[in-house]
Design an enzyme around this catalytic site. Structure first.
Site: not given
Lengths: 394, 397
Positions: A132-133, A249, A378
């Protein structure tokens, strides 16, 4: 014979004896991967047996301590295991956000009780986790997240919304960033908590992507009660954990440039397109492009190896995970483009059995998200420019 | 084996870096170039290479060398690349020495290896005959004559060929051009009758020569290795050369990149450091990634040459191809562009120009420029570069 050579020989023998033949076939679509969890339905006995056998040795998380369900392997041993699995074409026994992301964070920041409780479930594939980010207004600027967790004495009361939550609808538990200090600067009021996705007040709504699949969800929290024992690390210091986890991640997503490729692209293309008498791909231009791609992919694989070795030796820069994330995802997109080129019009089929319900096209479209999820390309380049090259802020 | 330098290798790097920055900086190459030095490198510096143990780096200790491996050779090459130091290190200490080590008789080793290690013998490897590097296409003939052979043909791009004391010449003893079999290596004294050498000044100011052989007679004991079986020796030696040149260009690319990043922090336009502009940050960050990925591939190839020489070919090809594509870009294209006109100055490349004459483009130097200095830095020894590409295609598909 050195210990490592003995380990290699024994590992090869064990894999040959224990990896079912079905688990040595290339992964053709996402449906072939095993994610585990309470609601997981194994696609075959072979998939179940392979997970059980690997988990039994702790080899779903080879470098974690044995006490937490890992394999307790040294880094060089883990490399050997990976190399031997690659040589035999073994599938990953378990794909898991628990292993790739939460585990490393818990190992570093979790309490002993948390580690002993959560980690073994992860290595056995019993509990499936989601992350949950991101929120509707906190994407690249993740630290501006607004999901609130209010202190209610013995528990937090969580309210808010997450988005792009991968497999939230299939996950059993969530590791979640929440705001616990509403007055502090944005990086300083964030905490890292864990909770059960079946808690009252949690709802998920899958988002359909151009691939026709719904790996992402919108996730809503409406007065969700979370026991305080499920806070990881220190209150309001969750951003440190968030960043640490993000490096894992990024390694994970970047690793798709490697992991998805147990079978060389050249072989897949030759199968799709045909080869001449000398075994060369029938299309010389595509052949050159694939060779160039495979060179880059191999060099990237060596870079992941080197990055891991550097971290282990204390010579690494955590921001290097941004290089891996950027590079690996761009590679994976290129790989999918090349597969589409090799497949020609066959690769455009969307529903037929022959095309495994459009596996190539769906994989290609899915790969477009690689350079967005986990921080855009980016954002990664910004991080490299600032934290590695030391270029000044704009 | 961790994909890192060992402590000893890191120490060698540090000492090579200090030594070459002091004794073989870019200014040294420029001086040799601008004075049209006949040798093209400094024999005094080469004697220092011997004192440092670099000339005999690969030579076994039993012949007075250091007995080190290919990773160490790459470490020194990288520092050579960082400084563009002209020296016979590649052609003599790596190519010639390893050819003799790998294929020589006890007598040949005894005669040459000690001299190489002592810095008393310059070697050159003569392979190419056409602009493209295609060892199998060798047409030069070696026909049996009396007790030996007669050599006829022409070689090009023989690195250090104009100053060599010993040439290793690949010629055809059987088969036809295009056959991988039928090649034989010969140890030839360049002063032998019938040999003509023309030094060829190259774009990167490094040494090479065209060498013609007309009825050149050599004894049977000039054969290095087995007759007709030179191809395999050559493959191994060229792999060492390819990996070494890849390592050299890692150094060159990283040096050019480092100078560019420093310049991005220093150069101001629109009232701020140009490194604040995201367009430039992203290009720099991208190039950083390419360089690091290339560095990994090069170290992997060097380690493979040490641990499993006969399997190293594809790894070397990967390293070579990566290096040509990406280290080249890092120093050659975008970097030169970011330096604007300064990047094209011949004598004051990169930030040196800025540091000395801030804000002033030295127009009077323009007539002397032919190609950008930064591009020149990267265009070295395409000899080995080209074969990396075709080698990779062959081995990976």
């Amino acid at each position: 014979m050195s210990d490592l050579q003995t380990f290699r020989r024994e590992t090869r023998a064990w894999l040959e004896a224990n990896c079912p033949p079905e688990m040595r076939k290339p992964v053709l679509s996402e449906d072939d991967t095993c994610w585990g969890g309470k609601r997981w339905k194994f696609q075959s006995d072979a998939q179940r047996v392979w997970l059980e056998r690997m988990a039994g040795r702790g080899w779903t998380a080879p470098e974690w301590p044995k006490a937490y369900g890992g394999g307790g392997l040294e880094r060089e041993e883990a490399k050997v295991l990976r190399a031997e699995m690659r040589a035999l074409g073994c599938r990953s026994p378990l794909d898991s956000f628990g292993i790739w992301m939460l585990g490393p964070a818990l190992l570093k920041f979790g309490s002993e009780q948390q580690k002993a409780h959560y980690l073994p479930q992860i290595t056995r594939g019993e509990v499936r986790w989601c992350q949950g980010y991101s929120e509707p207004n906190a994407g690249s600027d993740l630290a501006s997240l607004q999901t609130r967790a209010e202190d209610k004495g013995d528990h937090f009361l969580v309210n808010g919304q997450k988005i792009w939550t991968s497999y939230a609808d299939k996950a059993d538990w969530i590791f979640c960033l929440v705001r616990t200090d509403f007055a502090a600067k944005k990086h300083e009021g964030i905490s890292f908590i864990l909770f059960d996705m079946t808690s009252p007040g949690v709802t998920t709504r899958p988002i359909t992507l151009i691939s026709g699949k719904s790996p992402f969800c919108e996730t809503f929290f409406d007065n969700v009660k979370v026991p305080k024992s499920q806070l990881v690390g220190t209150l309001n210091k969750g951003w440190d954990i968030a960043k640490y986890l993000l490096t894992h991640e990024r390694d994970m997503i970047g690793g798709m440039g490697d992991r998805a490729s147990a079978r060389p692209l050249g072989q897949i293309a030759a199968h799709l397109l045909g080869a001449n008498a000398a075994g060369e791909l029938a299309d010389p231009i595509l052949r050159g492009e694939i060779a160039t791609f495979e060179i880059d992919e191999a060099a990237f694989r060596f870079t992941m190896e080197r990055a891991g070795d550097m971290m282990k030796a204390g010579q690494g820069n955590p921001a290097f995970s941004s290089v891996l994330k950027y590079y690996g995802t761009e590679l994976n997109k290129r790989r999918n483009e090349l597969l589409m080129s090799a497949g020609g019009s066959d690769a455009l089929e969307w529903e037929s059995e022959r095309s495994h319900t459009g596996a190539l096209a769906r994989g290609w479209l899915r790969s477009k998200a690689n350079s967005i999820e986990g921080g855009t390309s980016e954002v990664q380049l910004n991080i490299v420019a600032k934290r590695i090259l030391g270029l000044p802020d704009a | 084996m961790p994909l890192l330098l060992t402590e000893e290798q890191a120490m060698l790097r540090d000492s090579a870096r200090g030594f070459l920055a002091e004794h073989g900086p870019v200014a040294h190459l420029r001086e040799l170039r601008d004075t049209r030095d006949a040798t093209g490198f400094s024999r005094e510096l080469w004697a220092r290479f011997a004192e440092m143990g670099f000339t005999g780096l690969l030579v076994p200790e039993s012949f007075g060398g250091s007995g080190l491996g290919h990773v160490e050779a790459g470490v020194v090459m990288e520092e050579i690349g960082r400084n563009l130091t002209p020296s016979p290190f590649l052609a003599t200490a790596l190519l010639t020495a390893s050819a003799i080590m790998r294929a020589g008789t006890a007598e040949q080793k005894a005669e040459y290896l000690r001299k190489i290690g002592a810095g008393q013998l310059i070697g050159a490897l003569a392979v190419d005959e056409a602009p493209k590097h295609r060892p199998a296409a060798i047409a030069m003939t070696a026909r049996r004559r009396g007790n030996g052979f007669a050599l006829d043909g022409a070689k090009g791009f023989v690195v250090d060929g104009h100053v060599a004391d010993l040439m290793i010449v690949a010629a055809r003893t059987s088969g036809a051009p295009g056959d991988r079999e039928g090649l034989t290596l010969f140890l030839v004294d360049p002063k032998t009758k019938g040999i003509e050498t023309e030094r060829t000044a190259m774009v990167d100011a490094h040494n090479a020569a065209r060498v013609t052989f007309r009825d050149v007679l050599v004894d049977a004991d000039a054969v290095l290795g087995e007759v007709d079986a030179g191809g395999k020796v050559l493959d191994g030696v060229l792999n060492i050369g390819r990996a070494a040149v890849a390592a050299e260009l890692v150094g060159t690319g990283e040096e050019a990149f480092g100078r560019t990043v420093a310049y991005l922090k220093e150069r101001k336009q629109f009232g701020k450091a140009i490194g604040q502009f995201q367009a430039l940050q992203h290009r720099a960050a991208h190039l950083y990634g390419e360089l690091e990925v290339t560095r990994s591939a090069v170290l992997k190839a060097l380690q493979m040459l040490d641990s499993d020489f006969d399997s190293a070919g594809p790894y070397v090809a990967i390293a070579k191809r990566r290096q040509v594509e990406h280290a080249g870009r890092a120093g050659g294209g975008p970097d030169a562009r970011r330096h604007g006109h300064d990047g094209r100055l011949r004598h004051r490349p990169l930030h040196e120009a800025r540091a000395r004459r801030p804000g002033v483009v030295r127009r009077h130097e323009f007539p002397r420029q032919r190609a950008g200095q930064t591009e020149r830095l990267l265009n070295r020894r395409t000899h080995f570069a080209r074969c990396g590409r075709c080698g990779a295609h062959a081995s990976l598909l």
